[in-house]
Design an enzyme around this catalytic site. Structure first.
Site, PDB file in Angstrom:
ATOM      1  N   HIS A 199       0.160  -8.830  36.239  1.00 43.07           N
ATOM      2  CA  HIS A 199       0.710  -7.544  35.778  1.00 43.07           C
ATOM      3  C   HIS A 199       1.679  -7.764  34.607  1.00 43.07           C
ATOM      4  CE1 HIS A 199       0.175  -6.485  40.262  1.00 43.07           C
ATOM      5  NE2 HIS A 199      -0.633  -5.643  39.649  1.00 43.07           N
TER       6      HIS A 199
ATOM      7  N   LYS B 184      -0.274   4.192  52.736  1.00 44.27           N
ATOM      8  CA  LYS B 184      -0.307   2.727  52.737  1.00 44.27           C
ATOM      9  C   LYS B 184       1.012   2.202  53.263  1.00 44.27           C
ATOM     10  CE  LYS B 184      -3.134   0.466  49.152  1.00 44.27           C
ATOM     11  NZ  LYS B 184      -3.036  -0.056  47.779  1.00 44.27           N
TER      12      LYS B 184
ATOM     13  N   ARG C  83      -9.703  -7.345  36.165  1.00 41.10           N
ATOM     14  CA  ARG C  83      -9.746  -8.799  36.324  1.00 41.10           C
ATOM     15  C   ARG C  83     -11.153  -9.358  36.314  1.00 41.10           C
ATOM     16  NH1 ARG C  83      -6.320  -8.400  41.632  1.00 41.10           N
ATOM     17  NH2 ARG C  83      -7.797  -6.709  41.630  1.00 41.10           N
TER      18      ARG C  83
ATOM     19  N   SER D  54      -2.065  -9.092  44.312  1.00 37.09           N
ATOM     20  CA  SER D  54      -0.865  -8.924  45.145  1.00 37.09           C
ATOM     21  C   SER D  54      -1.213  -9.200  46.608  1.00 37.09           C
ATOM     22  CB  SER D  54      -0.324  -7.498  45.021  1.00 37.09           C
ATOM     23  OG  SER D  54       0.009  -7.219  43.697  1.00 37.09           O
TER      24      SER D  54
HETATM   25  O1  PNS Z   1      -2.401  -1.030  42.013  1.00 33.31           O
HETATM   26  P1  PNS Z   1      -3.437  -0.110  42.582  1.00 33.31           P
HETATM   27  O2  PNS Z   1      -3.201   0.084  44.064  1.00 33.31           O
HETATM   28  O3  PNS Z   1      -4.842  -0.560  42.274  1.00 33.31           O
HETATM   29  O4  PNS Z   1      -3.218   1.318  41.856  1.00 33.31           O
HETATM   30  C1  PNS Z   1      -4.027   2.418  42.191  1.00 33.31           C
HETATM   31  C2  PNS Z   1      -3.510   3.723  41.554  1.00 33.31           C
HETATM   32  C3  PNS Z   1      -2.036   3.923  41.840  1.00 33.31           C
HETATM   33  C4  PNS Z   1      -3.701   3.663  40.055  1.00 33.31           C
HETATM   34  C5  PNS Z   1      -4.372   4.872  42.143  1.00 33.31           C
HETATM   35  O5  PNS Z   1      -4.373   4.786  43.530  1.00 33.31           O
HETATM   36  C6  PNS Z   1      -3.863   6.251  41.749  1.00 33.31           C
HETATM   37  O6  PNS Z   1      -3.977   6.648  40.606  1.00 33.31           O
HETATM   38  N1  PNS Z   1      -3.263   6.979  42.714  1.00 33.31           N
HETATM   39  C7  PNS Z   1      -2.650   8.277  42.480  1.00 33.31           C
HETATM   40  C8  PNS Z   1      -3.431   9.378  43.195  1.00 33.31           C
HETATM   41  C9  PNS Z   1      -4.611   9.811  42.357  1.00 33.31           C
HETATM   42  O7  PNS Z   1      -4.470  10.251  41.230  1.00 33.31           O
HETATM   43  N2  PNS Z   1      -5.817   9.703  42.958  1.00 33.31           N
HETATM   44  C10 PNS Z   1      -7.057  10.029  42.311  1.00 33.31           C
HETATM   45  C11 PNS Z   1      -7.600   8.833  41.561  1.00 33.31           C
HETATM   46  S1  PNS Z   1      -9.137   9.177  40.787  1.00 33.31           S
END
Ligand code: PNS
Length: 160
Positions: free
Chosen positions: A17, A41, A90, A128
């Site tokens: 990151h 989560k 990645r 992570s």
């Molecule tokens: O680090 P991560 O867990 O891969 O991040 C995922 C994240 C935070 C980018 C994704 O879960 C997200 O955008 N969540 C916010 C809720 C949302 O907008 N959901 C619809 C996604 S199409």
């Protein structure tokens, strides 16, 4: 002024990151790290702990900002005034999930712009999730996580 939003769980932030953030901060005027507050989560680190770790890592870097958000990413991106959303990619295994999310975000907000950045090869296998597993089992990865994260993981799992 061009602003990028770099959203994620960052539980915890890794050198993968950090690599993307540093490179993005050389392209954009401002990069905002946005930590998702996800009630579904169970994170290892609280949002406050994650914010503080990231603040410590980027202390003095004026164009890297840290925030947290809940709700839809596209809504937060609009609220924060971001021009683009950045996601790291990645490996091929990330592609399907990221592709699905990107297209869904376009559906929700047709004007949103999403840019994918590849991590450097030395971080391409890093996650992570694996970092947490390794520290919880007594391993340590000081080359793959920033020092404040190594310290916090040691404290969390081993009390020192
Ligand atoms: O680090 P991560 O867990 O891969 O991040 C995922 C994240 C935070 C980018 C994704 O879960 C997200 O955008 N969540 C916010 C809720 C949302 O907008 N959901 C619809 C996604 S199409």
């Amino acid at each position: 002024m061009k602003k990028a939003l770099y959203p994620g769980s960052f539980d915890p932030i890794t050198n993968g990151h950090v690599d993307i953030l540093e490179r993005a901060s050389r392209i954009f005027d401002v990069v905002e790290v946005a930590i998702l507050k996800n009630p579904s989560k169970e994170p290892l680190f609280t949002v406050e702990e994650r914010v503080n770790m990231i603040k410590e890592i980027f202390r003095g870097k004026e164009n890297i900002q840290i925030s947290s958000f809940s709700g839809l990413l596209v809504d937060y991106a609009e609220k924060s005034g971001a021009d683009v959303i950045i996601r790291g990619l990645r490996a091929i295994s990330d592609f399907e999930y990221e592709f699905q999310m990107a297209l869904m975000n376009f559906k929700l907000s047709p004007g949103v712009e999403i840019i994918f950045m590849m991590p450097r090869v030395e971080y391409s296998f890093l996650s992570s999730k694996l970092v947490k597993e390794i520290y919880s089992l007594g391993g340590r990865l000081p080359d793959l996580v920033p020092e404040p994260v190594d310290r916090a993981l040691m404290k969390k799992f081993h009390g020192s």
